[in-house]
Scaffold this motif. Structure first.
Motif, PDB file in Angstrom:
ATOM      1  N   MET A 129      46.611  47.139  32.409  1.00 35.50           N
ATOM      2  CA  MET A 129      47.581  46.120  31.977  1.00 35.50           C
ATOM      3  C   MET A 129      47.868  45.142  33.108  1.00 35.50           C
ATOM      4  O   MET A 129      47.975  43.936  32.886  1.00 35.50           O
ATOM      5  CB  MET A 129      48.886  46.793  31.536  1.00 35.50           C
ATOM      6  N   MET A 154      45.898  44.311  35.582  1.00 32.03           N
ATOM      7  CA  MET A 154      44.742  43.422  35.758  1.00 32.03           C
ATOM      8  C   MET A 154      44.761  42.290  34.741  1.00 32.03           C
ATOM      9  O   MET A 154      44.211  41.222  34.973  1.00 32.03           O
ATOM     10  CB  MET A 154      43.439  44.224  35.592  1.00 32.03           C
ATOM     11  N   MET A 155      45.393  42.530  33.607  1.00 30.66           N
ATOM     12  CA  MET A 155      45.464  41.527  32.543  1.00 30.66           C
ATOM     13  C   MET A 155      46.718  40.657  32.644  1.00 30.66           C
ATOM     14  O   MET A 155      46.995  39.860  31.745  1.00 30.66           O
ATOM     15  CB  MET A 155      45.451  42.229  31.181  1.00 30.66           C
ATOM     16  N   GLY A 156      47.478  40.821  33.727  1.00 29.88           N
ATOM     17  CA  GLY A 156      48.603  39.921  33.940  1.00 29.88           C
ATOM     18  C   GLY A 156      49.946  40.431  33.465  1.00 29.88           C
ATOM     19  O   GLY A 156      50.951  39.734  33.612  1.00 29.88           O
ATOM     20  N   GLN A 157      49.996  41.647  32.916  1.00 33.20           N
ATOM     21  CA  GLN A 157      51.294  42.230  32.610  1.00 33.20           C
ATOM     22  C   GLN A 157      51.910  42.747  33.914  1.00 33.20           C
ATOM     23  O   GLN A 157      51.264  42.767  34.960  1.00 33.20           O
ATOM     24  CB  GLN A 157      51.145  43.387  31.614  1.00 33.20           C
TER      25      GLN A 157
END
Lengths: 349, 328
Positions: free
Chosen positions: B71, B73-76
């Protein structure tokens, strides 16, 4: 180590739905000749990329571990091409050269990474197992068996929370089914209805340990049962089969926002790594049987039979691809090493 | 406005404020939802923010820490709670091999802005025994790629947790278990405490007492005790174990010429050993006396009340060590 007696070649028990009937059944899935020619070029590129990589490994230019993708090309070509990498993501394992190339990273950047060069896709800090290219939605490359499975679950959860319509696919080998994190992640993905596709690339060996010596059940789809995740075993040698399954399954995962488990049956030609000791854990007979169903051979046989391409044209294609890859190798060799100050950069901000 | 709050309430304020400020902040962990968190840090947040922001996880530490990595890594901005920091041992592959290293392995092309938090050490309640009350700080502090911090009071707990959530690096946030229920002053406004700065928590001139997290309380109590005997002790709160900010401790030792390092962790190879080593290399010529350590005894945390007390560092030992440095 003794060679464990087993039936050579693609085992029927593990081969699912008539994998030997490749000449007809799977061809029901329509792929136009332009697509097939494109796939041929990709598969040849992946195969020849590894041939040149192995040569440079033996020359000492590539150090450490090198996990060759040779033999498994139809898995990557079918599955990765079916993704939309503007919105979808890949979390890969250590046998990642083929998949990072298919995600769109230029071969010279992958070679540069293998050579430990500044221009490498991970700036020379990752190496063979740690290719990363966020702009291609390729989130590694992971050296730990099963290590990426929960990360892919998190990527899928983030996509869902961000209300994006992408999916995440995660590649791992048959050995990863023996890790606890696989089973934990299957539970989480199902519990939370995450759009993630777990792709077990079953190349019949967990390092040097054959399937029947490491798996309590011969069919890995059976071991993925119990989590409410739909499972499917596919013929990983046949690019029609992998393409057909991928397009159907990815559409379903995108629409239903639920996980899926795929077991793709295939075979690696090299050892676990090309540094492996002599492959005394498997028989020549078995290798020969799998080579008879080589993914490239199945595709080229079809193209020749259908008169799409001649053997000569295919050989010409190979020559072109090799020449292009040789130029990439040469360019990567010329690239500079990372600056010494890079040692301590990118550790934290 | 300054208000009295328990440390778990200060941490709760930090989580709540950051969740309101930034919709990317998501909590994951065991029993953090309707159960309200075993140590109350997430109390009320499930009711306020719902199941998509406060995600109860099954007992799958390795995988839900990995979910946090994905998460992030995905910007969360995932904040992952371990019910007890001891349970990090189930998740060490994700912590060491992924959370800490993805920035480096990707040549800086990816970051993992997540917080891994939970209580460590023997508390808040006694009798936690060998698998639930360990001080495993050094496991994290040893690993490049992580930031490792531990607050010593309620004010810092809130400000440092807010800073950790806003940090683009992975932060291991070690909540001192023994202080979880202790009350102290907290500012109810929006403020940050830096993640990489040690701080003098009590001024003194004769000896320097150095701690982090719960051991700072021992140092402060010892300083009061020493003052009654006419000894002026300065207390340095390291606050961050990685990176270590040695400047305040070095400045203090330049003044006092004596130091004691106090640590709940096992003494051998622990954080105190690193701090002593830094003093040896960077403050050697200021020292009038060998640097001493007061640390956890070399046993698993025992159950019996008397043995548990014996196993932990205590104020009397700190006072005795400080006096010993003054004999030279």
């Amino acid at each position: 180590m003794s060679v464990v007696a087993r039936k050579p070649g693609p085992p029927e028990s593990a081969a699912g739905n008539a994998p030997h009937a490749t000449a007809t059944a799977a061809r029901n899935f329509p792929l136009d000749t332009a697509t097939l020619k494109h796939y041929l070029r990709q598969m040849v590129t992946l195969r020849e990329f590894e041939h040149l990589g192995e040569r440079e490994f033996k020359n000492g230019l590539i150090r450490g571990y090198y996990h060759s993708y040779a033999g498994q090309e139809a898995v990557g070509v079918g599955l990765v091409n079916a993704l939309d990498l503007h919105r979808d993501y890949i979390v890969d394992h250590y046998r990642d050269h083929g998949h990072v190339l298919l995600s769109g990273v230029e071969p010279k950047l992958v070679y540069a990474e293998l050579f430990g060069r500044r221009t490498g896709v991970s700036k020379g800090k990752g190496g063979s197992m740690h290719m990363y290219s966020p702009e291609h939605h390729f989130l590694g490359g992971d050296g730990i068996v099963g290590g990426g499975i929960s990360i892919a679950t998190g990527v899928g959860l983030a996509l869902k929370q961000q209300k994006q319509d992408g999916i995440c696919v995660c590649f791992f080998g048959d050995g990863a089914l023996d890790t606890g994190t696989f089973h934990e992640s299957m539970n989480l993905a199902s519990l939370w209805q995450i759009p993630v596709v777990f792709i077990c690339v079953n190349n019949m060996y967990s390092m040097g340990t054959s399937l029947e010596r490491h798996s309590s059940l011969p069919r890995l789809v059976d071991r993925a049962q119990g989590y409410g995740v739909p499972t499917e075993q596919i013929d990983g040698q046949d690019v029609w089969a992998t393409t057909a399954a991928a397009e159907r399954i990815f559409r379903q995962v995108r629409e239903q926002q639920r996980p899926y488990f795929i077991e793709a049956l295939t075979y690696r030609y090299q050892g676990h790594g090309i540094h492996d000791k002599p492959l005394n854990y498997r028989s020549l007979e078995e290798e020969t049987a799998w080579h008879a169903r080589d993914p490239l051979k199945l595709l080229t046989d079809y193209l020749v039979q259908e008169k799409v391409l001649s053997h000569k044209q295919i050989e010409q294609l190979r020559t072109e691809v090799v020449a292009s890859l040789e130029a990439d190798v040469a360019e990567a060799k010329q690239a500079p090493e990372p600056d010494p100050e890079e040692l301590l950069q990118d550790v934290t901000l | 406005m300054i208000i009295k709050k328990a440390m778990h309430e200060a941490l709760n304020m930090a989580l709540r404020e950051e969740m309101i400020r930034d919709p990317r902040v998501v909590l994951l962990g065991e029993e953090i939802g309707p159960y309200n968190g075993v140590h109350y840090v997430t109390r009320g947040l499930f009711a306020e923010f719902g199941k998509d922001r406060v995600i109860d996880t099954p007992i799958s530490e390795e995988s839900f820490v990995g979910v946090g990595v994905g998460m992030a890594m995905m910007g969360q901005r995932p904040v992952v709670e371990l019910m007890r920091m001891d349970f990090c041992l189930r998740a060490m592959d994700q912590i060491y091999n992924h959370m800490a290293k993805i920035r480096y392995m990707s040549g800086g092309r990816l970051s993992v802005p997540m917080v891994l938090r939970g209580p460590e050490g023997p508390g808040p309640n006694p009798g936690l025994t060998a698998q639930h009350g360990q001080q495993l700080t050094v496991l994290f502090a040893h690993c490049p790629g992580l930031r490792v911090v531990s607050p010593a009071n309620q004010h810092d707990a809130k400000g440092m947790l807010k800073a950790a959530i806003r940090c683009d690096d992975p932060v291991v946030f070690l909540e001192p278990g023994p202080l979880n229920n202790k009350q102290g002053d907290v500012d109810d406004g929006d403020y940050l405490v830096p993640l990489d700065q040690a701080e003098i928590k009590h001024d003194g001139s004769d000896v320097t007492l150095i701690g982090y997290g719960a051991s700072v309380s021992l140092c402060l109590q010892a300083a009061r005790e020493l003052e009654r005997g006419g000894v002026s002790a300065e207390v340095v709160d390291m606050r961050s174990l990685r990176p270590l900010d040695m400047a305040p401790a070095l400045a203090s030792v330049a003044k006092t010429n004596r130091a004691v390092v106090v640590d709940y962790a096992w003494q051998s190879y622990g954080p105190a050993a690193e701090i002593v080593s830094r003093l040896m290399s960077d403050a050697f010529w200021d020292l009038e006396s060998p640097v001493l350590r007061v640390a956890g005894k070399e046993s698993p945390l025992p159950y019996a009340a008397n043995l548990e007390e014996l196993s932990k560092p205590n104020v009397e030992e700190v006072v005795a060590a400080a006096k010993q440095t003054l004999r030279n």
